[in-house]
Design a protein around this motif. Structure first.
Motif, PDB file in Angstrom:
ATOM      1  N   ARG A  46      64.401  63.294  17.432  1.00  0.00           N
ATOM      2  CA  ARG A  46      63.698  63.447  18.704  1.00  0.00           C
ATOM      3  C   ARG A  46      62.985  64.801  18.795  1.00  0.00           C
ATOM      4  NH1 ARG A  46      64.532  61.258  24.162  1.00  0.00           N
ATOM      5  NH2 ARG A  46      65.208  59.419  23.059  1.00  0.00           N
ATOM      6  N   ALA A  47      63.593  65.854  18.261  1.00  0.00           N
ATOM      7  CA  ALA A  47      63.024  67.202  18.371  1.00  0.00           C
ATOM      8  C   ALA A  47      62.064  67.531  17.228  1.00  0.00           C
ATOM      9  CB  ALA A  47      64.141  68.239  18.395  1.00  0.00           C
ATOM     10  N   GLY A  48      62.125  66.751  16.158  1.00  0.00           N
ATOM     11  CA  GLY A  48      61.266  67.046  15.013  1.00  0.00           C
ATOM     12  C   GLY A  48      61.759  68.249  14.221  1.00  0.00           C
ATOM     13  N   VAL A  49      63.077  68.391  14.145  1.00  0.00           N
ATOM     14  CA  VAL A  49      63.679  69.486  13.371  1.00  0.00           C
ATOM     15  C   VAL A  49      64.625  68.881  12.348  1.00  0.00           C
ATOM     16  CG1 VAL A  49      63.506  71.122  15.285  1.00  0.00           C
ATOM     17  CG2 VAL A  49      65.601  69.812  14.991  1.00  0.00           C
ATOM     18  N   SER A  50      65.113  69.705  11.450  1.00  0.00           N
ATOM     19  CA  SER A  50      66.037  69.195  10.441  1.00  0.00           C
ATOM     20  C   SER A  50      67.465  69.257  10.957  1.00  0.00           C
ATOM     21  CB  SER A  50      65.919  70.023   9.156  1.00  0.00           C
ATOM     22  OG  SER A  50      66.431  71.319   9.376  1.00  0.00           O
ATOM     23  N   ARG A  51      68.294  68.379  10.401  1.00  0.00           N
ATOM     24  CA  ARG A  51      69.706  68.394  10.778  1.00  0.00           C
ATOM     25  C   ARG A  51      70.360  69.698  10.345  1.00  0.00           C
ATOM     26  NH1 ARG A  51      71.983  62.977   8.390  1.00  0.00           N
ATOM     27  NH2 ARG A  51      70.877  63.939   6.689  1.00  0.00           N
ATOM     28  N   SER A  52      69.982  70.215   9.201  1.00  0.00           N
ATOM     29  CA  SER A  52      70.585  71.465   8.724  1.00  0.00           C
ATOM     30  C   SER A  52      70.268  72.615   9.675  1.00  0.00           C
ATOM     31  CB  SER A  52      70.126  71.798   7.302  1.00  0.00           C
ATOM     32  OG  SER A  52      68.729  71.983   7.268  1.00  0.00           O
ATOM     33  N   TRP A  53      69.074  72.612  10.270  1.00  0.00           N
ATOM     34  CA  TRP A  53      68.729  73.653  11.248  1.00  0.00           C
ATOM     35  C   TRP A  53      69.639  73.530  12.471  1.00  0.00           C
ATOM     36  CZ3 TRP A  53      67.027  73.832  16.292  1.00  0.00           C
ATOM     37  CH2 TRP A  53      66.590  75.084  16.755  1.00  0.00           C
ATOM     38  N   LEU A  54      69.892  72.292  12.920  1.00  0.00           N
ATOM     39  CA  LEU A  54      70.786  72.093  14.060  1.00  0.00           C
ATOM     40  C   LEU A  54      72.204  72.584  13.753  1.00  0.00           C
ATOM     41  CD1 LEU A  54      69.757  68.562  15.369  1.00  0.00           C
ATOM     42  CD2 LEU A  54      69.433  70.753  16.519  1.00  0.00           C
ATOM     43  N   TYR A  55      72.695  72.267  12.548  1.00  0.00           N
ATOM     44  CA  TYR A  55      74.032  72.727  12.170  1.00  0.00           C
ATOM     45  C   TYR A  55      74.100  74.254  12.116  1.00  0.00           C
ATOM     46  CZ  TYR A  55      75.872  68.116  10.958  1.00  0.00           C
ATOM     47  OH  TYR A  55      76.332  66.825  11.013  1.00  0.00           O
ATOM     48  N   ALA A  56      72.990  74.909  11.839  1.00  0.00           N
ATOM     49  CA  ALA A  56      72.959  76.376  11.726  1.00  0.00           C
ATOM     50  C   ALA A  56      72.906  77.063  13.094  1.00  0.00           C
ATOM     51  CB  ALA A  56      71.764  76.807  10.879  1.00  0.00           C
ATOM     52  N   GLN A  57      72.669  76.307  14.178  1.00  0.00           N
ATOM     53  CA  GLN A  57      72.604  76.876  15.534  1.00  0.00           C
ATOM     54  C   GLN A  57      73.958  76.645  16.211  1.00  0.00           C
ATOM     55  OE1 GLN A  57      69.693  78.509  16.173  1.00  0.00           O
ATOM     56  NE2 GLN A  57      69.266  77.816  14.085  1.00  0.00           N
ATOM     57  N   PRO A  58      74.787  77.679  16.313  1.00  0.00           N
ATOM     58  CA  PRO A  58      76.162  77.475  16.809  1.00  0.00           C
ATOM     59  C   PRO A  58      76.239  76.867  18.208  1.00  0.00           C
ATOM     60  CG  PRO A  58      75.859  79.722  15.986  1.00  0.00           C
ATOM     61  CD  PRO A  58      74.531  79.063  15.955  1.00  0.00           C
ATOM     62  N   ASP A  59      75.404  77.300  19.142  1.00  0.00           N
ATOM     63  CA  ASP A  59      75.489  76.770  20.506  1.00  0.00           C
ATOM     64  C   ASP A  59      75.032  75.320  20.576  1.00  0.00           C
ATOM     65  OD1 ASP A  59      72.913  77.672  19.889  1.00  0.00           O
ATOM     66  OD2 ASP A  59      72.396  77.985  21.995  1.00  0.00           O
ATOM     67  N   LEU A  60      73.936  74.985  19.889  1.00  0.00           N
ATOM     68  CA  LEU A  60      73.466  73.590  19.887  1.00  0.00           C
ATOM     69  C   LEU A  60      74.469  72.698  19.162  1.00  0.00           C
ATOM     70  CD1 LEU A  60      69.652  74.068  19.168  1.00  0.00           C
ATOM     71  CD2 LEU A  60      70.754  73.502  21.333  1.00  0.00           C
ATOM     72  N   ARG A  61      75.009  73.203  18.064  1.00  0.00           N
ATOM     73  CA  ARG A  61      76.003  72.432  17.315  1.00  0.00           C
ATOM     74  C   ARG A  61      77.212  72.132  18.191  1.00  0.00           C
ATOM     75  NH1 ARG A  61      78.485  73.919  11.381  1.00  0.00           N
ATOM     76  NH2 ARG A  61      79.865  72.130  11.267  1.00  0.00           N
ATOM     77  N   ALA A  62      77.702  73.141  18.914  1.00  0.00           N
ATOM     78  CA  ALA A  62      78.871  72.940  19.782  1.00  0.00           C
ATOM     79  C   ALA A  62      78.571  71.926  20.880  1.00  0.00           C
ATOM     80  CB  ALA A  62      79.295  74.273  20.394  1.00  0.00           C
ATOM     81  N   GLU A  63      77.383  72.009  21.461  1.00  0.00           N
ATOM     82  CA  GLU A  63      77.047  71.068  22.537  1.00  0.00           C
ATOM     83  C   GLU A  63      76.906  69.640  22.011  1.00  0.00           C
ATOM     84  OE1 GLU A  63      74.096  70.691  26.383  1.00  0.00           O
ATOM     85  OE2 GLU A  63      73.952  72.444  25.078  1.00  0.00           O
ATOM     86  N   ILE A  64      76.284  69.488  20.858  1.00  0.00           N
ATOM     87  CA  ILE A  64      76.152  68.148  20.261  1.00  0.00           C
ATOM     88  C   ILE A  64      77.534  67.579  19.946  1.00  0.00           C
ATOM     89  CG2 ILE A  64      75.356  66.881  18.224  1.00  0.00           C
ATOM     90  CD1 ILE A  64      72.913  68.805  18.191  1.00  0.00           C
ATOM     91  N   GLU A  65      78.406  68.396  19.365  1.00  0.00           N
ATOM     92  CA  GLU A  65      79.752  67.923  19.042  1.00  0.00           C
ATOM     93  C   GLU A  65      80.544  67.575  20.301  1.00  0.00           C
ATOM     94  OE1 GLU A  65      81.137  71.171  16.629  1.00  0.00           O
ATOM     95  OE2 GLU A  65      80.327  70.277  14.789  1.00  0.00           O
TER      96      GLU A  65
END
Length: 158
Positions: A46-65
């Motif tokens: 949806r955002a047009g970014v890579s999954r690895s970039w999302l995993y590298a963002q601690p706050d976004l990763r925590a919210e997604i989890e």
């Protein structure tokens, strides 16, 4: 000598990073608001970014989890996280309902006592004015629906 353009490059990288981050946050909010599954893959697409970039963002990763864990616990719930009732909210609603039940129970008790007194007075008044005297105490009494107009109570035919 060449001019130092590194400042422009750093500014462009910062702006691109902020823009990418805002796209990821918007995608996350949109998926949650729509009640769609929130996973790293769906947010990345949806955002047009890579999954690895999302995993590298601690706050976004925590919210997604966190949202993913909530959706696993209640898979049938399509209510966005912002609109879900908290435990405190549910407790307050339960307390309010219990208070209302108690008030209605007390009011019902008072109304029953008032009705019993009124029927007793009505029966006593009839026994004093009735030619049959005390025999009218045994007549049938209908307690009318409080919403419907009350019809006069008729005495039994002898």
């Amino acid at each position: 000598m060449r001019a130092d353009n590194s400042r422009h490059i750093v500014d462009a990288a910062r702006q691109r990073s902020e823009y990418t981050r805002s796209k990821a946050v918007q995608a996350l909010r949109a998926l949650d608001a729509a009640g769609e599954p929130v996973t790293f893959e769906t947010v990345a697409k949806r955002a047009g970014v890579s999954r690895s970039w999302l995993y590298a963002q601690p706050d976004l990763r925590a919210e997604i989890e966190q949202l993913r864990a909530v959706q696993r616990r209640a898979p049938t719930s399509h209510v966005p996280a912002r609109q879900r009732a908290s435990d405190a909210s549910l407790r307050r609603r339960l307390e309010a309902a219990n208070e209302r039940i108690q008030r209605l129970t007390d009011e019902n008790r008072q109304l029953r006592a008032h009705l019993a007194g009124a029927l007793g007075e009505q029966r006593a008044a009839r026994s004093h004015t009735s030619p049959r005297g005390a025999a009218s105490i045994h007549e049938d009494v209908d307690i009318a629906d409080p919403v419907q107009p009350q019809q006069p109570i008729r005495e039994r035919e002898p």
